[in-house]
Design a protein around this motif. Sequence first.
Motif, PDB file in Angstrom:
ATOM      1  N   THR A 178     -99.191 -42.294  26.450  1.00 23.34           N
ATOM      2  CA  THR A 178     -99.296 -41.883  25.053  1.00 23.34           C
ATOM      3  C   THR A 178    -100.392 -42.682  24.361  1.00 23.34           C
ATOM      4  N   MET A 179    -101.236 -41.983  23.635  1.00 27.34           N
ATOM      5  CA  MET A 179    -102.258 -42.664  22.834  1.00 27.34           C
ATOM      6  C   MET A 179    -101.716 -42.893  21.429  1.00 27.34           C
ATOM      7  N   SER A 180    -102.151 -44.006  20.855  1.00 25.68           N
ATOM      8  CA  SER A 180    -101.873 -44.255  19.445  1.00 25.68           C
ATOM      9  C   SER A 180    -103.064 -45.003  18.867  1.00 25.68           C
ATOM     10  N   ARG A 181    -103.037 -45.171  17.569  1.00 27.51           N
ATOM     11  CA  ARG A 181    -104.231 -45.692  16.911  1.00 27.51           C
ATOM     12  C   ARG A 181    -103.844 -46.531  15.710  1.00 27.51           C
ATOM     13  N   ASP A 182    -104.548 -47.644  15.552  1.00 20.44           N
ATOM     14  CA  ASP A 182    -104.407 -48.488  14.366  1.00 20.44           C
ATOM     15  C   ASP A 182    -105.721 -48.381  13.613  1.00 20.44           C
ATOM     16  N   ASN A 183    -105.729 -47.572  12.545  1.00 22.09           N
ATOM     17  CA  ASN A 183    -106.976 -47.330  11.827  1.00 22.09           C
ATOM     18  C   ASN A 183    -107.534 -48.599  11.191  1.00 22.09           C
ATOM     19  N   ALA A 184    -106.646 -49.461  10.719  1.00 20.65           N
ATOM     20  CA  ALA A 184    -107.111 -50.687  10.063  1.00 20.65           C
ATOM     21  C   ALA A 184    -107.861 -51.595  11.022  1.00 20.65           C
ATOM     22  N   LYS A 185    -107.496 -51.537  12.281  1.00 17.59           N
ATOM     23  CA  LYS A 185    -108.128 -52.394  13.290  1.00 17.59           C
ATOM     24  C   LYS A 185    -109.157 -51.634  14.120  1.00 17.59           C
ATOM     25  N   ASN A 186    -109.326 -50.336  13.843  1.00 13.02           N
ATOM     26  CA  ASN A 186    -110.212 -49.508  14.683  1.00 13.02           C
ATOM     27  C   ASN A 186    -109.890 -49.689  16.162  1.00 13.02           C
ATOM     28  N   THR A 187    -108.627 -49.688  16.457  1.00  9.44           N
ATOM     29  CA  THR A 187    -108.165 -49.916  17.827  1.00  9.44           C
ATOM     30  C   THR A 187    -107.307 -48.744  18.272  1.00  9.44           C
ATOM     31  N   VAL A 188    -107.554 -48.300  19.490  1.00  8.09           N
ATOM     32  CA  VAL A 188    -106.778 -47.230  20.087  1.00  8.09           C
ATOM     33  C   VAL A 188    -106.020 -47.802  21.269  1.00  8.09           C
ATOM     34  N   TYR A 189    -104.793 -47.354  21.427  1.00  2.45           N
ATOM     35  CA  TYR A 189    -103.936 -47.859  22.493  1.00  2.45           C
ATOM     36  C   TYR A 189    -103.599 -46.726  23.464  1.00  2.45           C
TER      37      TYR A 189
END
Length: 126
Positions: A69-80
Amino acid sequence: QVHLVESGGGLVQTGGSLRLSCAAAGRTSSINYMGWFRQAPGRERELVAAFRWNTGSAYYEDSIKGRFTMSRDNAKNTVYLQMNSLKPEDTAVYFCAVRIGDNGVSFGSPSFYNYWGQGTQVTVSS
């Protein structure tokens, strides 16, 4: 230009989990697509999952559906990339990549992407 740094790879037993991270820096507002690829020894680089940056519309390759599963933290510009129920055949170097603009190539092709991370090794033992 976009700079990508991956982390989170490692050695895990069959059935285990890992979470990969891809931190993006630079012209992140211009990203069109982000993709996760993997490359096993002697094999071509293959798309695992991808999403359209602005809409979040996601694609998952059949062999990992329901497990990754992909997820994203917009504040950190990081995708998991959360990887569960790992199998030995998931062993590979995993890369994140982004596309700024468009070049008419399918987002499933490595040649679509113009910036790549350095890769992180994932090894799943049987």
